[in-house]
Design a protein around this motif. Structure first.
Motif, PDB file in Angstrom:
ATOM      1  N   GLN A 163      87.787 -27.539 114.939  1.00 30.95           N
ATOM      2  CA  GLN A 163      86.919 -27.349 113.769  1.00 30.95           C
ATOM      3  C   GLN A 163      87.414 -28.130 112.563  1.00 30.95           C
ATOM      4  OE1 GLN A 163      84.012 -25.707 113.984  1.00 30.95           O
ATOM      5  NE2 GLN A 163      84.538 -25.457 116.141  1.00 30.95           N
ATOM      6  N   THR A 164      88.479 -28.874 112.705  1.00 30.71           N
ATOM      7  CA  THR A 164      89.172 -29.410 111.538  1.00 30.71           C
ATOM      8  C   THR A 164      88.845 -30.841 111.148  1.00 30.71           C
ATOM      9  OG1 THR A 164      91.001 -29.937 113.012  1.00 30.71           O
ATOM     10  CG2 THR A 164      91.151 -27.875 111.804  1.00 30.71           C
ATOM     11  N   ILE A 165      88.040 -31.559 111.907  1.00 29.93           N
ATOM     12  CA  ILE A 165      87.695 -32.936 111.553  1.00 29.93           C
ATOM     13  C   ILE A 165      86.194 -33.026 111.321  1.00 29.93           C
ATOM     14  CG2 ILE A 165      87.556 -35.320 112.378  1.00 29.93           C
ATOM     15  CD1 ILE A 165      90.109 -34.976 113.830  1.00 29.93           C
ATOM     16  N   VAL A 166      85.820 -33.701 110.248  1.00 26.73           N
ATOM     17  CA  VAL A 166      84.421 -34.048 110.002  1.00 26.73           C
ATOM     18  C   VAL A 166      84.393 -35.562 109.843  1.00 26.73           C
ATOM     19  CG1 VAL A 166      82.429 -33.796 108.491  1.00 26.73           C
ATOM     20  CG2 VAL A 166      83.971 -31.856 108.844  1.00 26.73           C
ATOM     21  N   LEU A 167      83.766 -36.239 110.781  1.00 25.74           N
ATOM     22  CA  LEU A 167      83.740 -37.694 110.758  1.00 25.74           C
ATOM     23  C   LEU A 167      82.710 -38.208 109.762  1.00 25.74           C
ATOM     24  CD1 LEU A 167      83.946 -38.326 114.581  1.00 25.74           C
ATOM     25  CD2 LEU A 167      85.789 -38.469 112.909  1.00 25.74           C
ATOM     26  N   SER A 168      83.043 -39.321 109.160  1.00 28.12           N
ATOM     27  CA  SER A 168      82.101 -39.968 108.263  1.00 28.12           C
ATOM     28  C   SER A 168      80.936 -40.518 109.082  1.00 28.12           C
ATOM     29  CB  SER A 168      82.802 -41.109 107.515  1.00 28.12           C
ATOM     30  OG  SER A 168      81.843 -41.890 106.847  1.00 28.12           O
ATOM     31  N   ASN A 169      79.726 -40.272 108.647  1.00 29.70           N
ATOM     32  CA  ASN A 169      78.559 -40.750 109.373  1.00 29.70           C
ATOM     33  C   ASN A 169      78.310 -42.242 109.193  1.00 29.70           C
ATOM     34  OD1 ASN A 169      78.102 -38.216 110.397  1.00 29.70           O
ATOM     35  ND2 ASN A 169      76.686 -37.638 108.773  1.00 29.70           N
TER      36      ASN A 169
END
Length: 159
Positions: free
Chosen positions: A128-134
């Motif tokens: 749950q800890t990474i949100v990738l740049s779109n």
């Protein structure tokens, strides 16, 4: 009767080899040189972590901009070797401060492993800890000793 406990340490001076099981046996000796009446019943097992060589583990696919939302992002890695690697402590990082850490699991020889936010049946391990740049990012895969395993740059136009 008094019991005195002591702690000793020992430094291993010989090289340890990856994916090798080592046994250590301890025999207690008191202050006047008397050893234990019986030998130690148990031996501790030490196993070194096998660190992949360049090209053995590769990032093969990244879902970074799913139409259904960020909760469906995932990474896929491939074991391009005849070795089984334990991934405990391996880390995925992106260009920002986000990090996801692998749990204690193995990747078999010549097989894929999916690490994703969704708990879909095809995801081997969730995070749950990474949100990738779109719009693009850089993904790093590190072994538990911080050795870089693979790095991939991606953008809207592809890898």
């Amino acid at each position: 009767m008094s019991v005195i406990s002591a702690s000793n340490s020992y430094t291993i001076t010989n090289a340890l080899y990856p994916d090798t099981i080592y046994y250590w046996r301890v025999i207690a000796v008191d202050n006047v040189g008397n050893s234990t009446v019986m030998t130690v019943q148990d031996s501790a097992v030490f196993r070194t972590r096998l660190i992949p060589l360049p090209g053995e583990i590769v990032i093969t696919e990244i879902m970074y901009y799913p139409t259904s939302g960020d909760n469906y992002e995932w990474f896929e890695i491939y074991n391009n070797s005849n070795k089984t690697f334990n991934m405990a402590g391996w880390q995925f990082k992106d260009n920002s401060t986000y990090t996801a850490v692998f749990g204690d699991s193995d990747i078999a020889p010549y097989s894929y492993y999916v690490f994703g936010k969704s708990s879909a049946s095809w995801v081997n391990q969730t995070y749950q800890t990474i949100v990738l740049s779109n719009s693009g990012d850089r993904i790093y895969l590190y072994a538990s000793d911080s050795t870089t395993i693979d790095t991939v740059d991606f953008s809207v136009s592809g890898f």
